[in-house]
Write a protein that holds these residues in place. Sequence first.
Motif, PDB file in Angstrom:
ATOM      1  N   ASN A  27       0.844  -1.193   0.000  1.00  0.00           N
ATOM      2  CA  ASN A  27       0.000   0.000   0.000  1.00  0.00           C
ATOM      3  C   ASN A  27       0.877   1.239   0.000  1.00  0.00           C
ATOM      4  O   ASN A  27       1.886   1.291   0.701  1.00  0.00           O
ATOM      5  CB  ASN A  27      -0.904   0.016   1.241  1.00  0.00           C
ATOM      6  CG  ASN A  27      -1.925  -1.079   1.220  1.00  0.00           C
ATOM      7  OD1 ASN A  27      -2.377  -1.488   0.164  1.00  0.00           O
ATOM      8  ND2 ASN A  27      -2.287  -1.566   2.391  1.00  0.00           N
ATOM      9  N   GLN A  28       0.467   2.234  -0.762  1.00  0.00           N
ATOM     10  CA  GLN A  28       1.186   3.505  -0.772  1.00  0.00           C
ATOM     11  C   GLN A  28       0.383   4.522   0.020  1.00  0.00           C
ATOM     12  O   GLN A  28      -0.765   4.803  -0.303  1.00  0.00           O
ATOM     13  CB  GLN A  28       1.400   3.993  -2.200  1.00  0.00           C
ATOM     14  CG  GLN A  28       2.361   3.118  -2.970  1.00  0.00           C
ATOM     15  CD  GLN A  28       2.698   3.693  -4.329  1.00  0.00           C
ATOM     16  OE1 GLN A  28       1.913   4.413  -4.925  1.00  0.00           O
ATOM     17  NE2 GLN A  28       3.882   3.394  -4.807  1.00  0.00           N
ATOM     18  N   GLN A  30       0.044   7.990   0.420  1.00  0.00           N
ATOM     19  CA  GLN A  30       0.453   9.165  -0.349  1.00  0.00           C
ATOM     20  C   GLN A  30       0.861  10.345   0.529  1.00  0.00           C
ATOM     21  O   GLN A  30       1.858  11.001   0.267  1.00  0.00           O
ATOM     22  CB  GLN A  30      -0.679   9.588  -1.307  1.00  0.00           C
ATOM     23  CG  GLN A  30      -1.019   8.549  -2.354  1.00  0.00           C
ATOM     24  CD  GLN A  30       0.115   8.300  -3.333  1.00  0.00           C
ATOM     25  OE1 GLN A  30       0.939   9.171  -3.602  1.00  0.00           O
ATOM     26  NE2 GLN A  30       0.167   7.089  -3.876  1.00  0.00           N
ATOM     27  N   HIS A  33       4.300   9.478   1.945  1.00  0.00           N
ATOM     28  CA  HIS A  33       5.305   8.917   1.023  1.00  0.00           C
ATOM     29  C   HIS A  33       5.924   7.642   1.592  1.00  0.00           C
ATOM     30  O   HIS A  33       7.142   7.472   1.603  1.00  0.00           O
ATOM     31  CB  HIS A  33       6.383   9.948   0.675  1.00  0.00           C
ATOM     32  CG  HIS A  33       5.864  11.033  -0.204  1.00  0.00           C
ATOM     33  ND1 HIS A  33       6.656  11.704  -1.086  1.00  0.00           N
ATOM     34  CD2 HIS A  33       4.630  11.562  -0.364  1.00  0.00           C
ATOM     35  CE1 HIS A  33       5.936  12.610  -1.734  1.00  0.00           C
ATOM     36  NE2 HIS A  33       4.704  12.539  -1.293  1.00  0.00           N
ATOM     37  N   ARG A  35       5.605   3.341   1.522  1.00  0.00           N
ATOM     38  CA  ARG A  35       5.071   2.087   0.991  1.00  0.00           C
ATOM     39  C   ARG A  35       5.038   1.117   2.166  1.00  0.00           C
ATOM     40  O   ARG A  35       6.082   0.686   2.654  1.00  0.00           O
ATOM     41  CB  ARG A  35       5.938   1.553  -0.149  1.00  0.00           C
ATOM     42  CG  ARG A  35       5.655   2.227  -1.479  1.00  0.00           C
ATOM     43  CD  ARG A  35       6.445   1.603  -2.607  1.00  0.00           C
ATOM     44  NE  ARG A  35       7.875   1.879  -2.491  1.00  0.00           N
ATOM     45  CZ  ARG A  35       8.469   3.011  -2.874  1.00  0.00           C
ATOM     46  NH1 ARG A  35       7.762   3.973  -3.398  1.00  0.00           N
ATOM     47  NH2 ARG A  35       9.762   3.165  -2.737  1.00  0.00           N
TER      48      ARG A  35
END
Length: 133
Positions: A27-28, A30, A33, A35
Motif C-alpha cells: 500500500n502507498q 500518499q 510517502h 510504501r
Amino acid sequence: LPAVINALTEHLAYVWLGALVTPGAHNQVQQRHVRSAVKPLLFCAKAPYAPGPWFDDAFISEARVKDDHEWQQSIGAARYYIDKLTDPGAVVLDPFLGSGTTALAAKRLQRQFIGCDVDPVAFETARQRLAND
C-alpha cells in the motif's frame, strides 16, 4: 490508528501493537510517502490483562487470498493469534470485519466472535463465509 486505539481502550486494556507482513504489492500512503509492507494488528484484552504464553508480534502472511472479497486476508495470522492469546470459548472482537477471516478462524478454534464493518457488502460476505463453513 491513534483514534482506533483511543476508542478501543475506553473499554479494553491495550496489550501490544503487532504487524502482519503482507506479500505482493505494498500500500502507498500518499500523504506520508510510505510504501507499507505491513498491516497493524492491535491487541487489546478485557481488563485486567494478565500475560499468557509468549507470542510473536509480527507474522509473515501466506500468499494473497482474495477468493471472496478484495479485502480478504489469509487465515494463518488470525489462527495463530487467536490460538496463542485466547482459550476455547473466549470472545474475539474484530471491529474491522472485512470478509470475515478472523471470524472464521475464531469459529474453527471454538471461540465466540463479535465483528462489525461499515461496508454492508463485506459484512454480507463474512456472514456467508461463516454460514458455509
